[in-house]
Design a protein around this motif. Sequence first.
Motif, short mmCIF file in Angstrom:
data_model
loop_
_atom_site.label_atom_id
_atom_site.label_comp_id
_atom_site.label_asym_id
_atom_site.label_seq_id
_atom_site.Cartn_x
_atom_site.Cartn_y
_atom_site.Cartn_z
N PRO A 276 24.35 26.70 37.98
CA PRO A 276 23.49 27.15 36.88
C PRO A 276 22.15 27.66 37.41
O PRO A 276 21.62 27.17 38.40
CB PRO A 276 23.31 25.88 36.03
N GLY A 277 21.62 28.67 36.71
CA GLY A 277 20.36 29.26 37.13
C GLY A 277 20.51 30.46 38.04
O GLY A 277 19.53 31.10 38.40
N ILE A 278 21.77 30.80 38.41
CA ILE A 278 22.05 31.93 39.28
C ILE A 278 22.89 32.95 38.53
O ILE A 278 23.86 32.60 37.86
CB ILE A 278 22.80 31.50 40.56
N GLU A 279 22.51 34.22 38.63
CA GLU A 279 23.31 35.31 38.09
C GLU A 279 24.01 36.03 39.24
O GLU A 279 23.36 36.47 40.19
CB GLU A 279 22.44 36.30 37.32
N LEU A 280 25.34 36.09 39.18
CA LEU A 280 26.12 36.81 40.19
C LEU A 280 26.55 38.14 39.57
O LEU A 280 27.19 38.17 38.52
CB LEU A 280 27.34 35.98 40.58
N TYR A 281 26.20 39.23 40.24
CA TYR A 281 26.35 40.55 39.63
C TYR A 281 27.75 41.14 39.78
O TYR A 281 28.29 41.72 38.85
CB TYR A 281 25.33 41.53 40.23
N ASN A 282 28.32 41.08 40.96
CA ASN A 282 29.53 41.86 41.23
C ASN A 282 30.81 41.03 41.24
O ASN A 282 31.89 41.58 41.41
CB ASN A 282 29.40 42.59 42.57
N LEU A 283 30.73 39.71 41.07
CA LEU A 283 31.91 38.85 41.05
C LEU A 283 31.71 37.77 40.00
O LEU A 283 30.66 37.67 39.38
CB LEU A 283 32.12 38.20 42.43
N THR A 284 32.73 36.93 39.83
CA THR A 284 32.61 35.73 39.01
C THR A 284 33.05 34.54 39.85
O THR A 284 33.80 34.68 40.82
CB THR A 284 33.50 35.83 37.76
N ALA A 285 32.57 33.37 39.49
CA ALA A 285 32.95 32.17 40.23
C ALA A 285 34.44 31.90 40.05
O ALA A 285 35.04 32.27 39.05
CB ALA A 285 32.13 30.98 39.74
N GLY A 286 35.02 31.26 41.06
CA GLY A 286 36.44 30.92 40.94
C GLY A 286 37.13 30.89 42.28
O GLY A 286 36.50 30.90 43.34
N GLU A 287 38.46 30.83 42.23
CA GLU A 287 39.31 30.80 43.42
C GLU A 287 39.84 32.20 43.70
O GLU A 287 40.30 32.89 42.79
CB GLU A 287 40.49 29.83 43.21
N TYR A 288 39.79 32.59 44.98
CA TYR A 288 40.24 33.92 45.37
C TYR A 288 41.24 33.82 46.52
O TYR A 288 41.17 32.91 47.35
CB TYR A 288 39.06 34.80 45.81
N GLN A 289 42.15 34.79 46.55
CA GLN A 289 43.03 35.00 47.69
C GLN A 289 42.55 36.29 48.36
O GLN A 289 42.68 37.38 47.81
CB GLN A 289 44.48 35.15 47.25
N HIS B 147 36.41 41.83 53.60
CA HIS B 147 35.08 41.23 53.50
C HIS B 147 34.77 40.88 52.04
O HIS B 147 35.43 41.34 51.12
CB HIS B 147 34.02 42.19 54.04
N LEU B 148 33.75 40.03 51.89
CA LEU B 148 33.27 39.63 50.57
C LEU B 148 31.81 40.03 50.46
O LEU B 148 30.99 39.67 51.30
CB LEU B 148 33.41 38.12 50.39
N PHE B 149 31.48 40.82 49.43
CA PHE B 149 30.12 41.32 49.22
C PHE B 149 29.55 40.63 47.98
O PHE B 149 30.12 40.74 46.89
CB PHE B 149 30.16 42.84 49.04
N LEU B 150 28.45 39.91 48.13
CA LEU B 150 27.84 39.16 47.04
C LEU B 150 26.49 39.77 46.67
O LEU B 150 25.69 40.10 47.55
CB LEU B 150 27.62 37.70 47.45
N GLN B 151 26.23 39.92 45.37
CA GLN B 151 24.94 40.36 44.86
C GLN B 151 24.50 39.36 43.80
O GLN B 151 25.21 39.14 42.82
CB GLN B 151 25.04 41.76 44.24
N PHE B 152 23.30 38.76 43.96
CA PHE B 152 22.92 37.69 43.05
C PHE B 152 21.40 37.60 42.93
O PHE B 152 20.65 38.14 43.74
CB PHE B 152 23.48 36.35 43.55
N ILE C 120 26.41 29.35 45.74
CA ILE C 120 25.09 29.94 45.50
C ILE C 120 24.41 29.10 44.43
O ILE C 120 24.97 28.88 43.35
CB ILE C 120 25.19 31.40 45.03
N ALA C 121 23.22 28.62 44.73
CA ALA C 121 22.55 27.70 43.81
C ALA C 121 21.04 27.83 43.96
O ALA C 121 20.54 28.45 44.91
CB ALA C 121 22.97 26.25 44.11
#
Length: 698
Positions: free
Chosen positions: A466-479, A485-490, A537-538
């Motif tokens: 809570p308190g974090i906005e993730l722009y290009n993905l959503t939380a969860g389990e991925y394969q 690669h994994l690109f995170l924007q937050f 991310i927190a």
Amino acid sequence: MTKKLHLIFTLFLLVGLSMNILPGKAEGEQQEQKIIPSAAGIIFVKEDGNGNGSSWEDATGSLSDALIFTNTNTNEEYTIQVAAGTYYPESTEGLEPYEEEEFEERDRTFLITSNVTLLGGYDPDGSGKRDLSLYETVLNGELDEGNVYHVVVMVLKTVDKKALLATQTATLDGFTIINGNSDQQDSAVEVNDEIVPRECGGGVWVKGKVVLTHNTISTNKALLGAGVWAEENTILTDNIITLNESIGSGGGVYALTSVSLIGNTITSNQAGSGGGGVMAEKALLVNNIISDNTANSEGGGVNASNATILVNNTITGNTAKVGDGGGVYATGSTSIFNNILWGNTDDKNLYTLSKKVSVEYNLIGGTPILPQDYPLNLTGNIDPLFVNATNGDFSLSETSPAINAGSNALYEALNDLDLSVEFDLDTDLDLAGNPRFKGSAIDIGAYEYQSADNVTYHNLTLEVAPGIELYNLTAGEYQIEDGSHLFLQFLPEDRTLTADDVLLLIDGVETEFKDFGEYYYFSYILNPITQQHSVVIALREYTVTLPEVQGITYDVGAGMHRVAYGNSFTFRLTLADGIDPADVHVYANGQEIRANKLRSTVLTYTIDRVITAVTVLIKGGSTTSNASLTHGVRLAIDNGQLTIDNEMANAVDVAIYTITGQNMVQLRGLRGSRTLTLPAGIYIVRAGQQSWKVIING
């Protein structure tokens, strides 16, 4: 002989010649060059080095000095190995003033004019290990005087100009290139008789037989070609080109005359004119992802002209704000084969009025604007069925209509064009590193569908507190496919917080991330993925608020307490006479917690693993009640008005920000209450150490 400088914005003729040359280093710092390559022709560079570059133990600390050596010793082929760290351009040596121009501090650049191989990503401890995901090597154009015009300039020497630099090559491999700013119109320098305008190529300006590979080119600016300006036989492969911004055309790349872009990810770039991702004139684009780019005019993803060729690209999520062609805007004799153009603005995935444009074996969403019927395409409301387009996975699902729908012959016909790159379906790979050809025909787009038994996947858990906005993905389990690669924007929801207030954990280890201040978000690239990972991310701290309660005292005091993410919080209650411990019930965010220690009138509680703000509520006997906090600030919203009530004896400073961080109200030393009228919107209110997110309705 006077040369004519042809700049896109202005045509003009400069006369005269100025020889006012800016020293390579500041006055008093010029030192005799003492670079000595190893016997194998390797020069070693690391941030804290002070040697001659002959080994990791004797590494030089100046990448500029290493390049000056290789630029002036062109009879040998050298390799420069660069350890993790951040390096700034120190020199203008090798540049010449153009006509009446004079050098500036901002002309400093990493200049490459010889057949040298630059390799980043080495262990700074000198082990010789190279890992681009662990050892980021940054070329940073930021100077006190303003960002440099070009972080990197590559112009190869040649004896015979007609040979088109064919006898020499250079490679730039494994760097992060940031903070160039080519913002000077009608101005230039010269390198090897080539004019290098100060308006093009903020990240990289390159001309000649050069390979740029495995680089991240980001947050550069220019009038034209902000990330990369490339001419004549340059090859860009396996790069990430993102968050660059041009005032004119070519937000990510401006590619001219036989430039090849193969297997790149070109995303989230902006252009004030055409070509948000790529402005291409007689260029080749193969196996690229071109997504989420924006152009104010034509070609949100690609603006293609003059016999440009697009083959097996995935072009999606791009925007042309005013002009046509959210995905591709094509003129001239452009060829468009085996591409996915889908999900771009207003279904304007492809726009061309030229009958010279060839359009075959593509999947084109919506209704493309075409001068005639092109029957060999999949058009209309045909979803390519990406695995997870929302989260940036544009590989094909098992039932995608793009599988086996491309043309092998058109792919292999690229070899008939006398290019500097060869194509072979038997050995080529797709963007994920899998075989480019599998099945009855090549697939459309940048990815070839692979049956499950031929692809290795790794589990990745993404947790967003809570308190974090993730722009290009959503939380969860991925394969995640092996090698991708994994690109995170937050960003923190509270825009007044900074990067210091945010925590990124990769497999439980705190990890640094990039703060793109002006673009106002943080990012991280996990690359390559070769094993399972957990990502968290927190916020670095969360609050636990204890209420003031009649007949109960705390060992830590009532009010707000800050707790590091993931830590536990223990507090002890002492009950007044007459209160039965069995009647006391304690709740944390609505969930009852039990005392872990019970000693007559003293109760001890622990909140395990604080990963969000926690409000404690206490219910008990007749003499126990949750009283209002007498030492705090309260907010009330009524009919679009915000009332701030300071119940504390001391004055408090109050600041109100928009959700994007703009300061709207500043109240110094507030005592008592104050009512404000604000426009409808979402705001962050900070009063002392307290903060709230509030919504004002119109």
